[in-house]
Design a protein around this motif. Structure first.
Motif, PDB file in Angstrom:
ATOM      1  N   THR A   1       0.829  -1.209   0.000  1.00 21.41           N
ATOM      2  CA  THR A   1       0.000   0.000   0.000  1.00 21.41           C
ATOM      3  C   THR A   1       0.860   1.254   0.000  1.00 21.41           C
ATOM      4  O   THR A   1       1.882   1.326   0.689  1.00 21.41           O
ATOM      5  N   SER A   2       0.447   2.262  -0.753  1.00 26.84           N
ATOM      6  CA  SER A   2       1.100   3.572  -0.707  1.00 26.84           C
ATOM      7  C   SER A   2       0.651   4.322   0.538  1.00 26.84           C
ATOM      8  O   SER A   2      -0.458   4.105   1.039  1.00 26.84           O
ATOM      9  N   ALA A   3       1.504   5.205   1.037  1.00 28.88           N
ATOM     10  CA  ALA A   3       1.188   5.947   2.260  1.00 28.88           C
ATOM     11  C   ALA A   3       1.648   7.392   2.121  1.00 28.88           C
ATOM     12  O   ALA A   3       2.647   7.678   1.466  1.00 28.88           O
ATOM     13  N   LEU A   4       0.901   8.287   2.759  1.00 28.01           N
ATOM     14  CA  LEU A   4       1.211   9.713   2.748  1.00 28.01           C
ATOM     15  C   LEU A   4       1.266  10.224   4.177  1.00 28.01           C
ATOM     16  O   LEU A   4       0.397   9.900   4.996  1.00 28.01           O
ATOM     17  N   HIS A   5       2.278  11.011   4.469  1.00 27.29           N
ATOM     18  CA  HIS A   5       2.385  11.619   5.803  1.00 27.29           C
ATOM     19  C   HIS A   5       1.202  12.556   6.035  1.00 27.29           C
ATOM     20  O   HIS A   5       0.860  13.377   5.188  1.00 27.29           O
ATOM     21  N   ALA A   6       0.556  12.427   7.194  1.00 31.69           N
ATOM     22  CA  ALA A   6      -0.581  13.296   7.513  1.00 31.69           C
ATOM     23  C   ALA A   6      -0.687  13.455   9.023  1.00 31.69           C
ATOM     24  O   ALA A   6      -0.427  12.523   9.787  1.00 31.69           O
ATOM     25  N   ILE A   7      -1.068  14.661   9.440  1.00 27.34           N
ATOM     26  CA  ILE A   7      -1.338  14.950  10.845  1.00 27.34           C
ATOM     27  C   ILE A   7      -2.692  15.666  10.926  1.00 27.34           C
ATOM     28  O   ILE A   7      -3.238  16.087   9.908  1.00 27.34           O
TER      29      ILE A   7
END
Length: 456
Positions: free
Chosen positions: A34-40
């Motif tokens: 799975t692709s992942a993106l940094h998020a807060i």
């Protein structure tokens, strides 16, 4: 068939145009599904009957000042196992990937990647049928420099639709004020620091004005963020009221700030809203000192000057004799005083819940230094992240609403009777709570302004 596929190295730069991200470095990892993106600051919400999610991203590694606020259609919630074996439930979005000269839609999970070397991971599901990977190579589609990256984001933000926002305060070097200015600029707004003492007004029925040093007329502002020190409440609120007369949106209104600074009035408003506070007595130079002490359950108790600010005029009286002595001393000044029960079981701790636009965006527990006590004031000490109970969140939101404040720092103390409200602060500081929680609270304040103007 092979000629039609893109060849990528183990690291590449790409663009996520639908999220407003002009350039981000991705780790190309065919070993990850799975692709992942940094998020807060990830928060789901409803939009036109559909499930969406909003989140913030610091797209440049080791740069917390550059912040992009994103929204995307929510397509799934999925349990993902990380490379370290940790299982985490993540929100899943769909967005367009722009890499090289090709574009296609991919799925990505949202997770905090602060501890990772890349803000984005491109997994094999997103690459299947389109990409070949040469793990010995890097940046086959082009490299970028730190200076170019900063310029790309500066231009992207500058070209976005922005507002003209004034920060009405006293000290431009204060952490909170600097963060608010930065947050506004990173959202593409034109930010101006307005020193309260350098503003003056023209009162006129037809052409009311606010002037700044040198005779500059302050006009055409879309919004004002008042951050008024207690010592200049009267003049700061008068200026805020003048901006309101000019139909400028003020994040906290002059009326809300004024009533929040009146200790007695604010407590009465809170009680009218059904919010519990420590038992409190009020008097003007009381003659019946003994009954006033008994009214709040006897010593130990807190004695406060009604007009006191920033902790001045606040005394902990541990015995009846001490309480009588303090009250009589204030009586000699012909002063209005509050007498309040001391919550022993709190052990010098209280909670600060930060409310923005009707929601709790962050919370910390503050603990006084040894030998200090906490009584409706912040005396320093240590701060730690805490998860408030639903009841504590409800109290904080109701308190901000009772004060009619869009931005409020709500102080709550835990007692055997349940949570009790101590104080509602209309200009809460950001340094301690942002430092402890690592949340972009200044950005939330800017978002509250944008929401008023229905900006996306």
């Amino acid at each position: 068939m092979l000629q039609s596929k893109i060849i990528l190295g183990s690291e590449e730069w790409c663009t996520l145009p639908e999220l407003g991200i002009p350039s981000i470095k991705a780790r190309v990892d065919s070993g990850a599904k799975t692709s992942a993106l940094h998020a807060i600051n990830i928060a789901p919400f409803k939009k036109e009957g559909q499930n969406w999610v909003k989140f913030d991203i610091n797209p440049i590694q080791n740069n917390v000042k550059t912040i992009i606020h994103c929204e995307a259609l929510l397509v799934d919630k999925r349990v993902v196992k990380s490379s370290s074996g940790f299982r985490e439930q993540r929100y899943v979005i769909q967005t367009t990937l722009d890499i090289g000269n090709s574009k296609w839609v991919i799925e990505m999970t949202l997770t905090n990647r602060d501890s990772m070397g890349f803000r984005m991971l491109l997994g094999r599901e997103a690459m299947s049928g389109r990409v070949l990977v040469d793990p010995e190579q890097q940046y086959l589609l082009g490299q970028t420099t730190p200076d170019n990256l900063k310029e790309v984001y500066k231009n992207a933000i500058k070209n976005s639709s922005g507002l003209r926002i004034g920060l009405l305060a006293s000290n431009p070097e204060l952490y909170s004020n600097k963060r608010i200015m930065e947050a506004g600029e990173m959202r593409g707004h034109e930010m101006h620091f307005l020193n309260i003492k350098e503003c003056y007004m023209k009162l006129d029925a037809k052409t009311p004005e606010i002037h700044y040093r040198g005779g500059i007329i302050l006009n055409q502002f879309d919004a004002i963020i008042p951050r008024i020190r207690p010592s200049i409440t009267f003049y700061g609120c008068a200026l805020t009221r003048q901006f309101e007369a000019l139909n400028v949106f003020c994040l906290n209104s002059s009326t809300a700030i004024t009533q929040s600074r009146d200790k007695l009035f604010s407590l009465q408003l809170l009680l009218q809203s059904g919010i519990d506070i420590p038992t409190t007595g009020f008097a003007n130079s009381p003659l019946d000192t003994n009954d006033l002490i008994a009214m709040v359950g006897g010593p130990p108790l807190i004695v406060k000057l009604l007009e006191g600010t920033q902790g001045k005029g606040v005394v902990l009286a541990e015995t009846k004799k001490a309480a009588e002595s303090v009250i009589n001393a204030f009586k000699s000044l012909n002063a209005n005083i509050l007498v309040q029960e001391f919550i022993k079981e709190a052990s010098g701790k209280d909670l600060r819940l930060f409310v923005v636009d009707g929601k709790v965006v962050a919370a910390i527990q503050r603990e006084a230094m040894p030998g200090e006590f906490r009584a409706n004031i912040h005396l320093g000490g240590t701060a730690s992240v805490i998860k408030p109970t639903p009841g504590e969140k409800k109290i904080a939101i109701r308190a901000a609403k009772a004060m009619d404040l869009k931005v409020a720092g709500v102080d709550i103390i835990r007692s055997t009777k349940g949570p009790l409200l101590l104080e509602v602060n209309s200009s809460p500081g950001l340094e301690g709570i942002e430092g402890a929680t690592n949340k972009d609270i200044a950005g939330e304040m800017i978002l509250a302004i944008e929401k008023n103007f229905k900006l996306k």
